[in-house]
Scaffold this motif. Structure first.
Motif, PDB file in Angstrom:
ATOM      1  N   GLY A  70      -5.034 -12.607  -9.222  1.00 23.16           N
ATOM      2  CA  GLY A  70      -4.246 -12.635  -7.995  1.00 23.16           C
ATOM      3  C   GLY A  70      -4.265 -11.321  -7.266  1.00 23.16           C
ATOM      4  O   GLY A  70      -4.970 -10.382  -7.651  1.00 23.16           O
ATOM      5  N   GLY A  71      -3.485 -11.274  -6.201  1.00 25.44           N
ATOM      6  CA  GLY A  71      -3.414 -10.079  -5.380  1.00 25.44           C
ATOM      7  C   GLY A  71      -3.582 -10.432  -3.926  1.00 25.44           C
ATOM      8  O   GLY A  71      -3.761 -11.587  -3.576  1.00 25.44           O
ATOM      9  N   ASP A  72      -3.464  -9.440  -3.077  1.00 26.79           N
ATOM     10  CA  ASP A  72      -3.657  -9.694  -1.650  1.00 26.79           C
ATOM     11  C   ASP A  72      -4.202  -8.452  -0.970  1.00 26.79           C
ATOM     12  O   ASP A  72      -4.387  -7.416  -1.599  1.00 26.79           O
ATOM     13  N   THR A  73      -4.501  -8.582   0.317  1.00 24.37           N
ATOM     14  CA  THR A  73      -4.932  -7.424   1.086  1.00 24.37           C
ATOM     15  C   THR A  73      -4.067  -7.349   2.325  1.00 24.37           C
ATOM     16  O   THR A  73      -3.570  -8.359   2.806  1.00 24.37           O
ATOM     17  N   SER A  74      -3.872  -6.149   2.833  1.00 24.77           N
ATOM     18  CA  SER A  74      -3.169  -5.999   4.100  1.00 24.77           C
ATOM     19  C   SER A  74      -3.738  -4.780   4.801  1.00 24.77           C
ATOM     20  O   SER A  74      -4.567  -4.066   4.241  1.00 24.77           O
ATOM     21  N   ALA A  75      -3.298  -4.563   6.015  1.00 18.16           N
ATOM     22  CA  ALA A  75      -3.747  -3.391   6.755  1.00 18.16           C
ATOM     23  C   ALA A  75      -3.070  -2.140   6.198  1.00 18.16           C
ATOM     24  O   ALA A  75      -2.074  -2.222   5.477  1.00 18.16           O
ATOM     25  N   SER A  76      -3.633  -0.999   6.487  1.00 18.43           N
ATOM     26  CA  SER A  76      -3.037   0.287   6.139  1.00 18.43           C
ATOM     27  C   SER A  76      -3.331   1.221   7.309  1.00 18.43           C
ATOM     28  O   SER A  76      -4.396   1.141   7.915  1.00 18.43           O
ATOM     29  N   LEU A  77      -2.368   2.063   7.635  1.00 20.85           N
ATOM     30  CA  LEU A  77      -2.606   2.989   8.748  1.00 20.85           C
ATOM     31  C   LEU A  77      -3.452   4.162   8.310  1.00 20.85           C
ATOM     32  O   LEU A  77      -4.023   4.869   9.122  1.00 20.85           O
ATOM     33  N   THR A  78      -3.537   4.362   7.001  1.00 22.06           N
ATOM     34  CA  THR A  78      -4.016   5.641   6.515  1.00 22.06           C
ATOM     35  C   THR A  78      -4.828   5.507   5.242  1.00 22.06           C
ATOM     36  O   THR A  78      -4.358   5.853   4.160  1.00 22.06           O
ATOM     37  N   GLY A  79      -6.052   5.043   5.374  1.00 20.93           N
ATOM     38  CA  GLY A  79      -6.924   5.030   4.215  1.00 20.93           C
ATOM     39  C   GLY A  79      -6.665   3.881   3.282  1.00 20.93           C
ATOM     40  O   GLY A  79      -6.065   2.872   3.649  1.00 20.93           O
ATOM     41  N   LEU A  80      -7.089   4.072   2.040  1.00 19.88           N
ATOM     42  CA  LEU A  80      -7.097   2.996   1.057  1.00 19.88           C
ATOM     43  C   LEU A  80      -5.932   3.153   0.076  1.00 19.88           C
ATOM     44  O   LEU A  80      -5.713   4.229  -0.473  1.00 19.88           O
ATOM     45  N   ALA A  81      -5.195   2.065  -0.120  1.00 22.15           N
ATOM     46  CA  ALA A  81      -4.144   2.021  -1.145  1.00 22.15           C
ATOM     47  C   ALA A  81      -4.477   0.889  -2.098  1.00 22.15           C
ATOM     48  O   ALA A  81      -4.827  -0.206  -1.662  1.00 22.15           O
ATOM     49  N   ILE A  82      -4.426   1.172  -3.391  1.00 22.26           N
ATOM     50  CA  ILE A  82      -4.798   0.187  -4.406  1.00 22.26           C
ATOM     51  C   ILE A  82      -3.638   0.003  -5.364  1.00 22.26           C
ATOM     52  O   ILE A  82      -3.162   0.962  -5.957  1.00 22.26           O
ATOM     53  N   SER A  83      -3.196  -1.228  -5.502  1.00 24.52           N
ATOM     54  CA  SER A  83      -2.124  -1.503  -6.462  1.00 24.52           C
ATOM     55  C   SER A  83      -2.650  -2.502  -7.487  1.00 24.52           C
ATOM     56  O   SER A  83      -3.090  -3.586  -7.130  1.00 24.52           O
ATOM     57  N   ILE A  84      -2.641  -2.105  -8.743  1.00 25.41           N
ATOM     58  CA  ILE A  84      -3.162  -2.977  -9.795  1.00 25.41           C
ATOM     59  C   ILE A  84      -2.090  -3.236 -10.844  1.00 25.41           C
ATOM     60  O   ILE A  84      -1.375  -2.320 -11.251  1.00 25.41           O
ATOM     61  N   VAL A 110      -4.721  -7.495  -8.101  1.00 22.85           N
ATOM     62  CA  VAL A 110      -5.129  -6.349  -7.277  1.00 22.85           C
ATOM     63  C   VAL A 110      -4.644  -6.551  -5.850  1.00 22.85           C
ATOM     64  O   VAL A 110      -4.963  -7.567  -5.234  1.00 22.85           O
ATOM     65  N   SER A 111      -3.873  -5.609  -5.330  1.00 19.74           N
ATOM     66  CA  SER A 111      -3.500  -5.633  -3.916  1.00 19.74           C
ATOM     67  C   SER A 111      -4.089  -4.413  -3.239  1.00 19.74           C
ATOM     68  O   SER A 111      -4.045  -3.313  -3.789  1.00 19.74           O
ATOM     69  N   LEU A 112      -4.617  -4.598  -2.033  1.00 17.55           N
ATOM     70  CA  LEU A 112      -5.259  -3.506  -1.324  1.00 17.55           C
ATOM     71  C   LEU A 112      -4.629  -3.305   0.051  1.00 17.55           C
ATOM     72  O   LEU A 112      -4.335  -4.271   0.745  1.00 17.55           O
ATOM     73  N   GLY A 113      -4.443  -2.048   0.431  1.00 17.03           N
ATOM     74  CA  GLY A 113      -4.102  -1.693   1.808  1.00 17.03           C
ATOM     75  C   GLY A 113      -5.331  -1.018   2.396  1.00 17.03           C
ATOM     76  O   GLY A 113      -5.843  -0.054   1.821  1.00 17.03           O
ATOM     77  N   LEU A 114      -5.809  -1.532   3.525  1.00 15.01           N
ATOM     78  CA  LEU A 114      -7.108  -1.101   4.064  1.00 15.01           C
ATOM     79  C   LEU A 114      -6.983  -0.606   5.495  1.00 15.01           C
ATOM     80  O   LEU A 114      -6.495  -1.332   6.352  1.00 15.01           O
ATOM     81  N   SER A 115      -7.473   0.587   5.757  1.00 12.37           N
ATOM     82  CA  SER A 115      -7.524   1.031   7.145  1.00 12.37           C
ATOM     83  C   SER A 115      -8.786   0.455   7.786  1.00 12.37           C
ATOM     84  O   SER A 115      -9.658  -0.082   7.100  1.00 12.37           O
ATOM     85  N   LYS A 116      -8.877   0.582   9.090  1.00 13.63           N
ATOM     86  CA  LYS A 116      -9.996  -0.010   9.847  1.00 13.63           C
ATOM     87  C   LYS A 116     -11.350   0.576   9.453  1.00 13.63           C
ATOM     88  O   LYS A 116     -12.395  -0.003   9.725  1.00 13.63           O
ATOM     89  N   ARG A 117     -11.313   1.742   8.847  1.00 11.83           N
ATOM     90  CA  ARG A 117     -12.536   2.422   8.424  1.00 11.83           C
ATOM     91  C   ARG A 117     -13.349   1.577   7.438  1.00 11.83           C
ATOM     92  O   ARG A 117     -14.557   1.756   7.317  1.00 11.83           O
ATOM     93  N   PHE A 118     -12.690   0.687   6.704  1.00  9.48           N
ATOM     94  CA  PHE A 118     -13.383  -0.061   5.654  1.00  9.48           C
ATOM     95  C   PHE A 118     -13.921  -1.387   6.168  1.00  9.48           C
ATOM     96  O   PHE A 118     -13.261  -2.075   6.942  1.00  9.48           O
ATOM     97  N   SER A 119     -15.122  -1.732   5.709  1.00 13.45           N
ATOM     98  CA  SER A 119     -15.744  -2.995   6.107  1.00 13.45           C
ATOM     99  C   SER A 119     -15.653  -3.995   4.953  1.00 13.45           C
ATOM    100  O   SER A 119     -15.284  -3.640   3.827  1.00 13.45           O
ATOM    101  N   VAL A 120     -16.029  -5.218   5.233  1.00 14.61           N
ATOM    102  CA  VAL A 120     -16.075  -6.249   4.195  1.00 14.61           C
ATOM    103  C   VAL A 120     -17.041  -5.816   3.082  1.00 14.61           C
ATOM    104  O   VAL A 120     -16.744  -5.969   1.890  1.00 14.61           O
ATOM    105  N   GLU A 121     -18.179  -5.237   3.483  1.00 13.73           N
ATOM    106  CA  GLU A 121     -19.162  -4.790   2.486  1.00 13.73           C
ATOM    107  C   GLU A 121     -18.569  -3.714   1.570  1.00 13.73           C
ATOM    108  O   GLU A 121     -18.829  -3.703   0.361  1.00 13.73           O
ATOM    109  N   ASP A 122     -17.788  -2.815   2.159  1.00 13.85           N
ATOM    110  CA  ASP A 122     -17.122  -1.790   1.330  1.00 13.85           C
ATOM    111  C   ASP A 122     -16.267  -2.465   0.258  1.00 13.85           C
ATOM    112  O   ASP A 122     -16.272  -2.076  -0.910  1.00 13.85           O
ATOM    113  N   MET A 123     -15.525  -3.487   0.673  1.00  9.96           N
ATOM    114  CA  MET A 123     -14.619  -4.152  -0.271  1.00  9.96           C
ATOM    115  C   MET A 123     -15.398  -4.967  -1.302  1.00  9.96           C
ATOM    116  O   MET A 123     -14.981  -5.091  -2.448  1.00  9.96           O
ATOM    117  N   GLU A 124     -16.541  -5.502  -0.891  1.00  4.24           N
ATOM    118  CA  GLU A 124     -17.402  -6.197  -1.860  1.00  4.24           C
ATOM    119  C   GLU A 124     -17.842  -5.224  -2.947  1.00  4.24           C
ATOM    120  O   GLU A 124     -17.854  -5.551  -4.134  1.00  4.24           O
TER     121      GLU A 124
END
Lengths: 343, 343
Positions: free
Chosen positions: A127-141, A94-108
């Motif tokens: 496996g997988g990773d997380t990175s920043a996103s300028l625009t909302g949530l992107a999920i790659s599975i 799972v890889s995630l792109g996360l904008s600032k709107r999301f908190s650690v609790e959201d990801m939990e």
């Protein structure tokens, strides 16, 4: 609700935090999260790989999809692709792109949904990773599975006279989406505490928000010794998937409108929305049921599988994709895809 | 330049169009694009899987990254993760999220870059999909590789007295990025035809725009019969990767500033930008060189590998991550990551 900024953990900290309780269940999972790549080990089985990219605003709307459900569904739709090969999902990244709107609790919360799906389906998150996103949530599975060489079902093996089978019922996830969209439009600007009344429509919501992959059908097929000549999961609508099978198998098909399985709630809701329920069942997406073909001589065996419906048969290529309506008229099936219904 | 709207082909049409010329090269690639999942077949080798999600505005800027280069780089950074396990990349899947701004021709250009990378590294493109995106380009790549069980290198095997080795040189990709960012800032609003003069800085640009994965090093290691006790690719900066190895191997490290390999162009450019070149080499990202450790007795063998530098050795856990500067001072290495340089 506690809100921890993701920046306070950092990229590596977040992944460590989210994956620290993961225990590998499958013997084929040799090494999970925490290296450059996961290490899988398969003996004589075939390895299956499928991947999906889900983007906020396109594939999901967080206005009405809870993050836990989104995690669950993101995983399940990938498992469904492995089952559609007549295989077993085993690992997932799972890889995630996360904008600032999301908190650690959201990801939990999102990971809780992922983990629940992994638990239910016996899959390891490797496996997988997380990175920043300028625009909302992107999920790659990406999901990796295994299959026995002699049992893998492709899309290209359907033969003339084969029976066309569908599991479960169709169109409910689409009607669930319509329902959610309507509530959003009506109450989107209103009070936070408003709870729309979904009594009598629970099945539609569940089909949209918490779909399941048909692990049970794949299991029944194995128990009955049936290998489908072709198989696909219904993510874009029955018409679209039938078209894929017919195109790749170089055949035509003949299905019967009256045999297309539709739930009572779907029919009621379509009526309310003034939609043709067959159109909804043929083109509504996200059902994640299995569409498969078997040789004619397996009619009795396949009829016995609970929740499987024989909706027609495969024909010669030149005959096209045909549906016989309730009044006996033959019409050509158009694979419009679920995006275009009602537009 | 011809511009075909992606809508004119549709999702399935676009994927068919982009993948129609793909021929599978590896015997382990049984079934590629066009079914619910790819089918891979590995005998007694281990299967390696890595995945990456790249988002516009975060991981790349189309103002100065040509789409063909972006395709090439997107593939190569995933291959690099497989090499970092001492394995061989074999298959790849690609999913794209596309905003309306992109045309079919744009995607053809992107796929040209992908295909070139696949060609150079002997990898098969076996699956993926495309969907809409509300906000620019999202790229999700999964790479599957194979490795011999006895030769896979994890991050957790470094032992006290092991030699710390680095391939190539460090910091050039980061300086290339600075250069491109500066040109963008200066000429971003200017004439379309303006061509900045990059004479004498070609190496920096190439390292940023067209990085290569160190397939050659993995090959040399095999030829010399060397199995690194730990290995990782340098994507976030030497300090950050050393920290991963030391943390997972439960050891410390001691490296020498004077041995950190730096190219002449990198040093010149850092000087111009008034940056400390060692800081750039330690924390600049996207080098995609290999960082690995080998037992001390392999000193002579590893010294012979062209382009490999021994920069220090592994120490006891309690001793921390230490760099000895040119004047003999010992300082603690901080893994700040390349995002934070100069901020």
């Amino acid at each position: 609700m506690k809100r921890t900024e993701i920046a306070s953990l950092g990229e590596f900290g977040l992944i460590d935090h989210l994956t620290k309780n993961i225990e590998l269940k499958n013997t084929s999972s040799e090494k999970g999260v925490g290296d450059d790549a996961a290490v899988l080990s398969y003996g004589n089985k075939k390895t299956l790989v499928t991947t999906d990219l889900l983007l906020e605003g396109i594939h999901f709307d967080l206005m009405y999809v809870p993050l836990k459900h989104l995690g669950y569904k993101s995983a399940v739709v990938n498992f469904s692709d492995i089952y559609a090969m007549n295989g077993q999902p085993k690992q997932m990244t799972v890889s995630l792109g996360l904008s600032k709107r999301f908190s650690v609790e959201d990801m939990e919360t999102f990971y809780e949904g992922l983990s629940l799906a992994c638990e239910e389906y016996g899959v390891d998150l490797v496996g997988g990773d997380t990175s920043a996103s300028l625009t909302g949530l992107a999920i790659s599975i990406t999901c990796i599975g295994e299959g026995e060489e002699s049992r893998i079902s492709y899309r290209n093996g359907a033969k003339e006279t084969d029976l066309i089978c569908v599991s479960g019922d169709l169109g409910a996830a689409f009607m669930g989406l319509q329902l959610l969209e309507r509530e959003k439009a009506v109450y989107g600007g209103g009070e936070k505490d408003f709870q729309p009344d979904f009594t009598g429509k629970e099945y539609l919501l569940e089909r949209q928000l918490k779909p399941e992959a048909r692990k049970d059908i794949v299991k029944f097929l194995a128990e009955e010794g049936i290998v489908p000549t072709s198989m696909i999961d219904i993510s874009d609508g029955l018409s679209s998937e039938l078209k894929h099978i017919c195109k790749q198998s170089k055949v035509g098909c003949h299905i019967y409108e009256e045999r297309v399985p539709i739930d009572y709630q779907t029919a009621m809701m379509a009526e309310q929305f003034n939609m043709n329920v067959t159109t909804v069942a043929l083109n509504g997406g996200e059902d994640y049921e299995l569409l498969f073909t078997v040789p004619l001589y397996l009619h009795d065996k396949v009829s016995k599988i609970k929740g499987v419906h024989i909706i027609g048969h495969i024909t010669k290529k030149g005959l096209g994709l045909v549906m016989e309506t309730r009044d006996g008229t033959e019409i050509e099936l158009k694979a419009q895809g679920w995006d275009s219904i009602g537009k």
